[in-house]
Design an enzyme around this catalytic site. Sequence first.
Site, short mmCIF file in Angstrom:
data_model
loop_
_atom_site.label_atom_id
_atom_site.label_comp_id
_atom_site.label_asym_id
_atom_site.label_seq_id
_atom_site.Cartn_x
_atom_site.Cartn_y
_atom_site.Cartn_z
N TYR A 70 -13.19 -5.31 12.17
CA TYR A 70 -12.00 -4.47 12.03
C TYR A 70 -11.12 -4.59 13.27
O TYR A 70 -9.89 -4.74 13.17
CB TYR A 70 -12.39 -3.02 11.80
CG TYR A 70 -11.21 -2.11 11.57
CD1 TYR A 70 -10.42 -2.23 10.43
CD2 TYR A 70 -10.87 -1.13 12.52
CE1 TYR A 70 -9.32 -1.40 10.23
CE2 TYR A 70 -9.78 -0.29 12.31
CZ TYR A 70 -9.00 -0.42 11.16
OH TYR A 70 -7.92 0.40 10.97
N GLY A 125 1.65 4.75 3.88
CA GLY A 125 2.60 3.97 3.09
C GLY A 125 3.39 4.83 2.13
O GLY A 125 4.60 4.66 1.96
N GLY A 181 0.82 -1.21 0.00
CA GLY A 181 0.00 0.00 0.00
C GLY A 181 0.85 1.25 0.00
O GLY A 181 0.51 2.25 0.65
N ALA A 182 1.94 1.24 -0.78
CA ALA A 182 2.89 2.35 -0.75
C ALA A 182 2.50 3.51 -1.65
O ALA A 182 3.26 4.47 -1.78
CB ALA A 182 4.28 1.85 -1.16
N ASN A 183 1.34 3.45 -2.26
CA ASN A 183 0.94 4.49 -3.22
C ASN A 183 0.06 5.57 -2.61
O ASN A 183 -0.32 6.51 -3.31
CB ASN A 183 0.23 3.86 -4.42
CG ASN A 183 -1.02 3.10 -4.01
OD1 ASN A 183 -0.98 2.30 -3.09
ND2 ASN A 183 -2.12 3.34 -4.69
N SER A 184 -0.27 5.47 -1.32
CA SER A 184 -1.11 6.51 -0.71
C SER A 184 -0.92 6.51 0.80
O SER A 184 -0.41 5.56 1.39
CB SER A 184 -2.60 6.29 -1.05
OG SER A 184 -3.06 5.08 -0.47
N GLY A 185 -1.37 7.63 1.42
CA GLY A 185 -1.42 7.72 2.88
C GLY A 185 -0.10 7.48 3.56
O GLY A 185 0.96 7.95 3.12
N SER A 215 -3.73 -0.71 14.90
CA SER A 215 -4.57 0.45 15.15
C SER A 215 -4.92 0.50 16.63
O SER A 215 -4.99 -0.55 17.29
CB SER A 215 -5.85 0.37 14.33
OG SER A 215 -6.82 1.32 14.76
#
Length: 316
Positions: A185, A31, A25-29, A154
């Site tokens: 979750y 990450g 998930g390195a493409n947003s937020g 979290s």
Amino acid sequence: MPTPLMVRPELLSKDLTGKTYVITGANSGIGLVTAQQLARQGATIVMGVRRVKEGQRVAAEIRSDAPSAKLVVYQLELGDLASVRGFAAEVNRNHPKLQGLVNNAGVMKTPFGHTKDGFETQFGVNHLGHFLLTNLLTDSLKAGAPSRVVNLSSFFHEFAMGRKGDIHFDDLNYQRRPFDSWEAYAQSKLANLLHARELGRRLAGTGVTTASVNPGFVRTNLLAIPLPMWLQRLLVIPVLRLAGMIEPWEGAQTSLHALLAPEVEQHSGAYYSQIARYKDKPSRRGGWPLSSPNPVAHDDDVAARLWSASEALVQA
């Protein structure tokens, strides 16, 4: 809310040339911010993303800011174990020595559904996909030691909107009981923490250090607000900031600390937390590390049982 915890400046100027980190998930937020920082410090970043073209676009943006940044983009769908195996095989083939794995990607409060392999979506994506990936990359992490595995958990592993975090071994995938998205979750985020704890025990003496982290209440893509961005900036975001929301750079601090701080090696398997609205008030200031306020997070028998159950489910 207290002031966010921040990484010591000298760690963010540390030369990481020759080191390789895998980030899901390195493409947003968080990450993306983690990838940007490590790349600026000279590391090679393997970006595991669902949409390769989007990942390549983001990698190009990082290079525009840091022309010498070394990034590669591979396709990874954590909800499909065949994709996880394919991604791991590509990483092992091209990057046989790793210094870090950041199990960062995740989903939150999804409607009831299943991954391609039939697991409840949040448990399957957040925990089982990363569990299998970590197992498949362990030899490369050992070969690259000293190395680290960081799981994004979290503060909702304690309570998620009133639902207590627990591992429901009798029905992990909600096949018999009524589905509750927040409960699911919380289970998945507690699983991330317990996975790091048990992994640390199993990898003791190998040079691979493990950690789970709470990034805090971060403004990311997981926070879907159905309002125009200008209205969010004017009305919503200021209110959320007062409630403790932090920006992605602040949220990435705990991941970066867990990856870069030398003292982390003395606490393999520990939990690190940014400031957060825990139900347990003393925990709200965070801690690097922090003793989780959820007693299940300290139960080694539960951690070992979860490992065995996860192995059986993914057939690792």
